[in-house]
Scaffold this active site. Structure first.
Site, PDB file in Angstrom:
ATOM      1  N   VAL A  36     -13.074  26.650 -23.852  1.00 35.11           N
ATOM      2  CA  VAL A  36     -13.330  25.371 -24.506  1.00 35.11           C
ATOM      3  C   VAL A  36     -14.824  25.072 -24.485  1.00 35.11           C
ATOM      4  O   VAL A  36     -15.443  25.004 -23.425  1.00 35.11           O
ATOM      5  CB  VAL A  36     -12.543  24.234 -23.819  1.00 35.11           C
ATOM      6  CG1 VAL A  36     -12.816  22.905 -24.532  1.00 35.11           C
ATOM      7  CG2 VAL A  36     -11.052  24.535 -23.809  1.00 35.11           C
ATOM      8  N   LYS A  37     -15.377  24.883 -25.670  1.00 34.80           N
ATOM      9  CA  LYS A  37     -16.816  24.672 -25.814  1.00 34.80           C
ATOM     10  C   LYS A  37     -17.091  23.168 -25.804  1.00 34.80           C
ATOM     11  O   LYS A  37     -16.554  22.420 -26.620  1.00 34.80           O
ATOM     12  CB  LYS A  37     -17.294  25.315 -27.116  1.00 34.80           C
ATOM     13  CG  LYS A  37     -18.763  25.664 -27.169  1.00 34.80           C
ATOM     14  CD  LYS A  37     -19.010  26.518 -28.417  1.00 34.80           C
ATOM     15  CE  LYS A  37     -20.462  26.940 -28.524  1.00 34.80           C
ATOM     16  NZ  LYS A  37     -20.686  27.660 -29.793  1.00 34.80           N
ATOM     17  N   ILE A  38     -17.959  22.751 -24.879  1.00 36.48           N
ATOM     18  CA  ILE A  38     -18.204  21.340 -24.612  1.00 36.48           C
ATOM     19  C   ILE A  38     -19.697  21.044 -24.756  1.00 36.48           C
ATOM     20  O   ILE A  38     -20.530  21.780 -24.220  1.00 36.48           O
ATOM     21  CB  ILE A  38     -17.772  20.974 -23.171  1.00 36.48           C
ATOM     22  CG1 ILE A  38     -16.298  21.318 -22.928  1.00 36.48           C
ATOM     23  CG2 ILE A  38     -18.050  19.512 -22.872  1.00 36.48           C
ATOM     24  CD1 ILE A  38     -15.329  20.441 -23.655  1.00 36.48           C
ATOM     25  N   ALA A  81     -14.116  28.022 -28.552  1.00 35.96           N
ATOM     26  CA  ALA A  81     -13.686  27.093 -29.595  1.00 35.96           C
ATOM     27  C   ALA A  81     -14.158  25.701 -29.196  1.00 35.96           C
ATOM     28  O   ALA A  81     -13.859  25.231 -28.100  1.00 35.96           O
ATOM     29  CB  ALA A  81     -12.170  27.128 -29.754  1.00 35.96           C
TER      30      ALA A  81
END
Length: 219
Positions: free
Chosen positions: A86-88, A60
């Site tokens: 967590v997509k960064i 996400a």
């Protein structure tokens, strides 16, 4: 090699999951927008709905581009489910955020990667996954598969645990080529996975078997 589906469509996720080969899901703001999902509460609910379908990791993506904003959004996303990654984005503050999340035990997926140098930075910061966009690299007349091969070799040289997640998959050949060079994961639209099923000799052979079976079982 793990198979992730790249979508926020619940029907597609369900269909892929029912095949029995799905290991996870990746999403991004463009895919969320494609589904017509508006508002923070509805977006967060969609991530929860996806987690309720799939047992594996769900990426996400944050939309903030500053360190504090990425940390705030990432912590809120991670609180939704242990499945959330967590997509960064691959930017300066993104590397700082990946390092922060790594120190807190929050898993990350470094996205929008287009070079081996970027891959090194993400691994050094402790990213769980790295997402090189091979289709977009092909679009500018470079070779996306060569980049996957290069990153896999570099990570192997130094024992980095970051998994290479090949993204921007356009066709079934991309998937096969990623497997040949040792990508840990591919994330793909459903149609590319289903295209792996197709071969004209399979269709021809099945038609022959069915025809012969019908002859041996007269009505």
């Amino acid at each position: 090699m793990k198979f992730f589906i790249d979508t926020a469509n619940l029907d597609e996720i369900t269909e892929a999951n029912e095949l029995g080969i799905l290991d996870g899901v990746t999403t991004n703001p463009s895919l969320i927008n494609k589904e017509g999902i508006k508002g923070e509460d509805n977006i967060m609910q969609r991530y929860v709905d996806i987690c309720n379908i799939v047992d594996g990791d769900i990426s996400a993506e944050v939309v903030a581009t500053d360190f504090e904003g990425m940390v705030r959004e990432g912590e809120n996303l991670a609180a939704l489910s242990p499945k959330i990654v967590v997509k960064i984005p691959m930017i300066k503050d993104g590397i700082k955020a990946i390092k922060y999340f790594s120190s807190k035990g929050i898993r990350t997926n470094c996205t929008l990667v287009f070079s081996a140098g970027q891959a090194l930075l993400a691994a050094k910061a402790g990213a769980t996954y790295l997402s090189p966009f091979i289709g977009r690299i092909d679009d500018i007349s470079w070779d996306g598969i060569d980049l996957i091969d290069q990153i896999v070799a570099i990570y192997g040289n130094y024992g980095f645990t970051t998994e290479v997640l090949a993204a921007s998959i356009r066709n079934p050949l991309h998937i096969v080529k990623c497997a040949e060079v040792g990508a840990d994961v591919v994330t793909s639209p459903l149609k590319a996975f289903l295209a792996l099923l197709n071969h004209p000799l399979t269709d021809k052979g099945l038609a022959k078997f069915l025809a012969d079976a019908a002859k041996s079982r007269p009505a």
